[in-house]
Design an enzyme around this catalytic site. Structure first.
Site: not given
Ligand code: IPM
Ligand code: MG
Length: 383
Positions: A146, A211, A243, A267, A271
């Protein structure tokens, strides 16, 4: 009179304002019940900041954050408008990533829990859910791909067709994008300590994700985490390739207690883990910097996005934002009891059958489909 906690409330874009309104309502209910004092100041960020003051993070908003004890954040970015301005000025980079870096918020905690009452909202078959899913994703937040430099898109020339074909060589303009993944040992050490400490208060297991079979970063990550692990002998440590971790989350999520991840893997996996908890609309997140005395400056936000398609329609699930308030009370202000009260009020609303659209299914005959407002009011009333 006890301390007044100063909270900067930055609702942002999309569903941000409507879920923030419910979170503030709940915070006010907690204030009353526990005789606390919160000074809540709202300020624009994201597209709301651009519209109000020409910048995704207006100077006045940043100044407010600096003068506050913690930041309660909504969400930023609007896919329809984002392409109309340079990428460096877009809300994700100019506000969210900027704040993370500016305040040194290196530790991101994302607790993923699937309440029994929401078992139907989990995409996995019941036998894979075991006695319930309860995972804490600890994500490094200020390093890795990032923020690594260089980070740019540049022009270069490629030969076409290849010289060896004997044809005339044409130099063709092309572009290449470069992102850099870089981690230092101190960055890995401090996030590893966070994960081991968190695990010691839970089920005492850390699964460190990397990884290491491909990336230099992965090898260093694994070495450093192993070394820090020895300083936390009561916590079991295992290493897993990213993975495989993505697959194991689907196959046997109950094997995980704390998942320790670098920025990008965290990240993605957070999710995926959130989907197991029924909905991204249920996932709060705490981003913490270094602890100063008793207090840790923190940034608290739902892990989901702005969801512009449902914004302003009273359809959004406010629970992630409300649970973010609980994390703020616990991690920034040391108010564990008040945090518990919020979490149990959320549990009560769910047990009572209240469901926003994202966690509703008609098959659940005792459930009642409600809007953002009604869910927020029920939780506030349950404090
Ligand atoms: C998160 C989001 C952010 C990230 C985006 C919106 C920049 O996806 O906080 O997980 O990738 O960190
Ligand atoms: Mg995210």
């Amino acid at each position: 009179m006890s301390k007044t906690f100063k909270v900067a409330a930055l609702a942002g874009d999309g569903i941000g304002p409507e879920v923030m309104r419910e979170a503030i309502q709940v915070l006010r209910a907690v204030e009353k019940r526990f005789s606390l004092s919160f000074q809540i100041t709202e300020a624009p960020v994201g597209w709301a900041g651009i519209d109000a003051a020409g910048k995704a993070l207006p100077d006045a908003t940043l100044a407010l954050c600096k003068a506050s004890d913690s930041i309660l954040f909504g969400s930023v970015g609007l896919p329809d408008r984002d392409p109309t301005i340079p990428k460096e000025e877009r809300p994700e980079r100019a506000a969210l990533l900027r704040i993370r870096k500016e305040f040194g918020l290196f530790a991101n905690l994302r607790p993923v829990q699937l309440p029994k009452a929401l078992a139907h909202a989990c995409p996995l078959r019941p036998e894979r859910q075991g006695d319930g899913i309860d995972i804490l994703v600890v994500r490094e937040l200020t390093g890795g791909m990032y923020f690594g430099q260089p980070k740019k898109t540049e022009e270069f020339f490629v030969e076409e067709p290849p010289a060896e074909s004997g044809a005339t060589v044409i130099m063709k303009r092309a572009q290449r994008a470069i992102d850099t993944m870089v981690y230092t040992t101190p960055e890995i050490e401090r996030i590893a300590h966070v994960a081991f400490k968190a695990a010691s208060l839970r089920r005492s297991k850390v699964t460190s994700i990397d990884k290491a079979n491909v990336l230099e970063n992965g090898v260093l990550w694994r070495d450093v985490v192993s070394r820090i692990g020895k300083q936390h002998p009561t916590v079991a440590l295992e290493h897993m390739f990213v993975d495989n971790a993505a697959m194991q989350l689907m196959l046997k999520p109950t094997q995980f207690d704390v998942m320790l991840c670098e920025n990008m893997f965290g990240d993605i996996l957070s999710d995926e883990a959130a989907a197991l908890a029924g909905s991204l609309g249920m996932l709060p997140s705490a981003s913490l910097g270094v602890t100063n005395g008793e207090q840790t400056f923190g940034f608290f936000e739902p892990a989901g996005g702005t969801a512009p398609d449902i914004a302003g329609k009273d359809l959004a699930n406010p629970i992630a934002q409300i649970l973010s308030v609980a994390l703020m009370l616990r991690y920034s202000f040391g108010l564990g009891e008040a945090a518990n009260a919020i979490e149990s009020a959320v549990g009560k609303a769910i047990a009572a059958g209240l469901r926003t659209g994202d966690i509703y299914t008609p098959a659940e005959t005792t459930a009642k489909k409600v809007g953002t407002r009604e869910m927020g009011c029920a939780i506030a009333a349950g404090i």
